[in-house]
Scaffold this motif. Structure first.
Motif: not given
Length: 163
Positions: A23-24, A26-28, A30-31, A43, A47, A50, A55
């Motif tokens: 999850s981390w 994917q968030l990274m 995306a940024d 960032s 992340a 969230q 996670d």
């Protein structure tokens, strides 16, 4: 370009070396890209904020058990050199201290359901042993928060190589 103006674009495998939470990662992703190291760190913090408990547990599972030098050689091969750096002073410990670390790590795992996480790069084995003895007295909720903070420190340390 100097480090303060260099755009940083990390791949999924690079992010996985920093933190094994998908999850981390994917968030990274995306940024990406980050304008510089400071933006990368911001960032990462966003992340991390969230992440759910599962996670965090996934992130913790990517670490070898501290003090278990055999695990350092087998587990988390993609980041093995990073884990060795982070546990550098642990390798210098006496057998008695390593034995106690392993004992308390196993007790910690049994109590909390995840391994003891600490950013050990600047700590001796004796200091880590003191920390685990103190933290094993916590409740699970508090310890999950402590481990998450330590995970963030470890990740920040790993991100420094991308400055």
């Amino acid at each position: 370009m100097n480090a303060t103006t260099q755009t940083i674009h990390l791949s999924q495998p690079q992010l996985a070396q920093i933190c094994t939470s998908t999850s981390w990662q994917q968030l990274m992703l995306a940024d990406m890209p980050s304008l510089n190291y400071a933006a990368l760190c911001r960032s990462a913090d966003v992340a991390f904020a969230q992440l759910s408990e599962s996670d965090w547990l996934e992130a913790f599972a990517g670490h070898p058990m501290i003090g278990d030098l055999g695990t350092l050689q087998k587990k988390y091969n993609q980041g093995e050199h990073l884990s060795e750096q982070e546990q550098g002073k642990i390798k210098q410990a006496s057998k008695a201290v390593l034995h106690d670390l392993l004992y308390y790590n196993q007790a910690y795992l049994k109590k909390f359901g995840f391994i003891f996480i600490i950013c050990a790069s600047q700590h001796s084995a004796e200091q880590v042993l003191e920390q685990i003895k103190a933290r094993i007295k916590n409740n699970r909720s508090d310890e999950l928060m402590n481990a998450a903070r330590e995970q963030q420190k470890i990740s920040r340390l790993r991100m420094e190589s991308y400055q």
